[in-house]
Design an enzyme around this catalytic site. Sequence first.
Site, PDB file in Angstrom:
ATOM      1  N   ARG A 132       0.844  -1.194   0.000  1.00 54.63           N
ATOM      2  CA  ARG A 132       0.000   0.000   0.000  1.00 54.63           C
ATOM      3  C   ARG A 132       0.874   1.237   0.000  1.00 54.63           C
ATOM      4  O   ARG A 132       1.066   1.889   1.010  1.00 54.63           O
ATOM      5  CB  ARG A 132      -0.901  -0.020   1.211  1.00 54.63           C
ATOM      6  CG  ARG A 132      -1.748  -1.227   1.177  1.00 54.63           C
ATOM      7  CD  ARG A 132      -2.726  -1.182   2.260  1.00 54.63           C
ATOM      8  NE  ARG A 132      -3.988  -1.585   1.696  1.00 54.63           N
ATOM      9  CZ  ARG A 132      -5.127  -1.398   2.287  1.00 54.63           C
ATOM     10  NH1 ARG A 132      -5.191  -0.773   3.420  1.00 54.63           N
ATOM     11  NH2 ARG A 132      -6.213  -1.814   1.719  1.00 54.63           N
ATOM     12  N   GLN A 137      -0.536   2.102  -6.040  1.00 62.20           N
ATOM     13  CA  GLN A 137      -2.000   2.255  -6.084  1.00 62.20           C
ATOM     14  C   GLN A 137      -2.601   1.827  -7.423  1.00 62.20           C
ATOM     15  O   GLN A 137      -3.698   1.290  -7.463  1.00 62.20           O
ATOM     16  CB  GLN A 137      -2.379   3.705  -5.807  1.00 62.20           C
ATOM     17  CG  GLN A 137      -2.779   3.888  -4.356  1.00 62.20           C
ATOM     18  CD  GLN A 137      -3.026   5.331  -4.001  1.00 62.20           C
ATOM     19  OE1 GLN A 137      -2.656   6.246  -4.732  1.00 62.20           O
ATOM     20  NE2 GLN A 137      -3.641   5.551  -2.869  1.00 62.20           N
ATOM     21  N   SER A 143      -8.286  -2.046  -3.794  1.00 59.41           N
ATOM     22  CA  SER A 143      -8.861  -0.696  -3.820  1.00 59.41           C
ATOM     23  C   SER A 143      -9.831  -0.532  -4.985  1.00 59.41           C
ATOM     24  O   SER A 143     -10.937  -0.011  -4.810  1.00 59.41           O
ATOM     25  CB  SER A 143      -7.762   0.362  -3.953  1.00 59.41           C
ATOM     26  OG  SER A 143      -7.036   0.440  -2.763  1.00 59.41           O
ATOM     27  N   TYR A 239      -3.515  -0.591   7.140  1.00 60.76           N
ATOM     28  CA  TYR A 239      -4.499  -1.581   7.561  1.00 60.76           C
ATOM     29  C   TYR A 239      -4.799  -1.424   9.044  1.00 60.76           C
ATOM     30  O   TYR A 239      -3.916  -1.079   9.835  1.00 60.76           O
ATOM     31  CB  TYR A 239      -3.977  -3.003   7.333  1.00 60.76           C
ATOM     32  CG  TYR A 239      -4.012  -3.444   5.893  1.00 60.76           C
ATOM     33  CD1 TYR A 239      -5.223  -3.644   5.248  1.00 60.76           C
ATOM     34  CD2 TYR A 239      -2.844  -3.670   5.191  1.00 60.76           C
ATOM     35  CE1 TYR A 239      -5.267  -4.068   3.925  1.00 60.76           C
ATOM     36  CE2 TYR A 239      -2.879  -4.099   3.868  1.00 60.76           C
ATOM     37  CZ  TYR A 239      -4.087  -4.291   3.251  1.00 60.76           C
ATOM     38  OH  TYR A 239      -4.122  -4.704   1.946  1.00 60.76           O
TER      39      TYR A 239
HETATM   40  P1  NAD Z   1      -9.809  -2.662   4.635  1.00 55.99           P
HETATM   41  O1  NAD Z   1     -10.601  -3.189   3.488  1.00 55.99           O
HETATM   42  O2  NAD Z   1      -8.677  -3.453   5.142  1.00 55.99           O
HETATM   43  O3  NAD Z   1     -10.841  -2.417   5.841  1.00 55.99           O
HETATM   44  C1  NAD Z   1     -11.949  -1.548   5.698  1.00 55.99           C
HETATM   45  C2  NAD Z   1     -11.996  -0.566   6.847  1.00 55.99           C
HETATM   46  O4  NAD Z   1     -12.449  -1.227   8.029  1.00 55.99           O
HETATM   47  C3  NAD Z   1     -10.657   0.075   7.197  1.00 55.99           C
HETATM   48  O5  NAD Z   1     -10.745   1.485   7.065  1.00 55.99           O
HETATM   49  C4  NAD Z   1     -10.409  -0.380   8.633  1.00 55.99           C
HETATM   50  O6  NAD Z   1      -9.737   0.611   9.393  1.00 55.99           O
HETATM   51  C5  NAD Z   1     -11.820  -0.610   9.137  1.00 55.99           C
HETATM   52  N1  NAD Z   1     -11.916  -1.471  10.327  1.00 55.99           N
HETATM   53  C6  NAD Z   1     -11.195  -2.582  10.644  1.00 55.99           C
HETATM   54  N2  NAD Z   1     -11.592  -3.076  11.847  1.00 55.99           N
HETATM   55  C7  NAD Z   1     -12.590  -2.263  12.290  1.00 55.99           C
HETATM   56  C8  NAD Z   1     -13.413  -2.249  13.463  1.00 55.99           C
HETATM   57  N3  NAD Z   1     -13.289  -3.168  14.414  1.00 55.99           N
HETATM   58  N4  NAD Z   1     -14.304  -1.250  13.576  1.00 55.99           N
HETATM   59  C9  NAD Z   1     -14.446  -0.313  12.607  1.00 55.99           C
HETATM   60  N5  NAD Z   1     -13.711  -0.261  11.497  1.00 55.99           N
HETATM   61  C10 NAD Z   1     -12.796  -1.235  11.339  1.00 55.99           C
HETATM   62  O7  NAD Z   1      -9.291  -1.198   4.366  1.00 55.99           O
HETATM   63  P2  NAD Z   1      -9.060  -0.430   3.010  1.00 55.99           P
HETATM   64  O8  NAD Z   1     -10.350   0.004   2.450  1.00 55.99           O
HETATM   65  O9  NAD Z   1      -8.269  -1.278   2.120  1.00 55.99           O
HETATM   66  O10 NAD Z   1      -8.232   0.875   3.464  1.00 55.99           O
HETATM   67  C11 NAD Z   1      -7.673   1.125   4.734  1.00 55.99           C
HETATM   68  C12 NAD Z   1      -6.716   2.336   4.638  1.00 55.99           C
HETATM   69  O11 NAD Z   1      -5.631   2.084   3.759  1.00 55.99           O
HETATM   70  C13 NAD Z   1      -7.382   3.587   4.119  1.00 55.99           C
HETATM   71  O12 NAD Z   1      -6.847   4.688   4.798  1.00 55.99           O
HETATM   72  C14 NAD Z   1      -6.977   3.653   2.684  1.00 55.99           C
HETATM   73  O13 NAD Z   1      -6.980   4.965   2.161  1.00 55.99           O
HETATM   74  C15 NAD Z   1      -5.567   3.117   2.777  1.00 55.99           C
HETATM   75  N6  NAD Z   1      -5.163   2.533   1.486  1.00 55.99           N
HETATM   76  C16 NAD Z   1      -3.978   2.969   0.940  1.00 55.99           C
HETATM   77  C17 NAD Z   1      -3.585   2.435  -0.280  1.00 55.99           C
HETATM   78  C18 NAD Z   1      -2.293   2.894  -0.930  1.00 55.99           C
HETATM   79  O14 NAD Z   1      -1.702   3.820  -0.465  1.00 55.99           O
HETATM   80  N7  NAD Z   1      -1.859   2.221  -2.003  1.00 55.99           N
HETATM   81  C19 NAD Z   1      -4.355   1.468  -0.919  1.00 55.99           C
HETATM   82  C20 NAD Z   1      -5.543   1.049  -0.303  1.00 55.99           C
HETATM   83  C21 NAD Z   1      -5.926   1.593   0.902  1.00 55.99           C
END
Ligand code: NAD
Length: 414
Positions: A132, A137, A143, A239
Amino acid sequence: MADTDTPRIVVGVPKEERAGETRVALSPTALPQLTKAGFDIVIESGAGDAAGYPDSTFTDRGARIGSRDDVFAADIVVQVNVMGADAASADLARLREGLIVVGAVAPFARPELVKAVAGTGAVLYALEMVPRTTRAQSMDILSSQAAVAGYKAVLLAANELPKMFPLLTTAAGTIAPAKVFIVGAGVAGLGAIATARRLGALVEAYDVRPAAREEVQSLGARFVELPLETDQEEGSGGYATQLSDEAIKKQQELMAKTVAASDVIITTAQVQGTTAPQIITTEMIKGMGAGSVIIDLAAEQGGNCEPTVAGETVDIDGVKVIGVVNLPGQIPVHASQLFGKNVANFLCLMVVDGAIDLDVDDDVIRQSVVARGGDVVNNRVREALGLVPLPEPEPPAPAPAPDAESESPEEAAK
Ligand code: NAD
């Protein structure tokens, strides 16, 4: 650009094997980029039909159509679900030493699939392992597919809800906007917030990562504050980390009021490498109004709601709990377009001077390989299989300090 004398690298795209899968691993829009980089594409006849891309849309962009055996005879095979997500797939017999397979594997949920592919001598890249980072990205299938799923989840909820989403003022009276609560404000959650806001709902959202607050608010939703008194919410790569049982219990108590007041809940919470956290109990759902709808996007990972069953709708006192499976597959044209672009960007990273270089010095390629040389090469997957860990690669040697005395090659060789 590839040299004309260099043999072209052949990429095969089989028809997806997994039941209900509509997507295809490359869409025609990704083809020009690959052709220019030195790849030839062979598509199994009909592989794009369910996604809305008939054979002619691929041949128009220079691909050739072939049989399943032709596709697996390629140098690289790309799939949405590697081996149909089945460790007993008949396609395992089509794999061979050195064949490169790229696609979604769910390596922690299906480590036995990684082991089965490793056993054939093929090299397996799990696109879920793409790091990530900002640079990665454009290769991040989690994503791209989560963004599609978040959008579709709201449409599905709006369809099921016996109420309207927007505020409506008419001569016959005023209709209050629907209240939508999004649990987990990652990529899918933010996509859901944006879509629900566009439909005119009042949106609240919660995430265990404090950094999500600002993103939620920037989309016009209210961030639900639950003072959990833990500072362990964000792990590596953005994560979330797993909450303790005590913290989950506290979270449920604090969230119950918001749950009860919501017409629609969309849950998206995940923790990489483990089952989804169970956040909403049956008791909490019983506090909601009849006719309310919950869409659980984490259903395939065990679900964020106690009664969730993947692929089914469960009725809890008139509240529908929908355990959705493969929502991106319900929008296959764009889901495949984005997935295919992620794949094309990934493949282009492996090409050095018109040929595939598996040892290319690139963290995206290095971190995504899960099987190579007949073995499972990712230590977390090895752990899940009960295998002894492999020695971690040596960290790169530190660069010499700028003021260090330089020695001649002759001196260095002494
Ligand atoms: P994910 O699919 O792993 O999880 C979805 C969301 O659920 C996350 O935001 C996580 O914090 C939340 N979560 C986990 N346990 C929880 C709980 N007990 N209660 C409430 N919420 C909970 O996450 P995602 O959508 O892949 O993204 C997470 C972060 O990573 C975001 O900030 C996103 O912007 C970032 N991200 C960065 C990149 C990159 O830089 N290449 C790519 C993808 C995501």
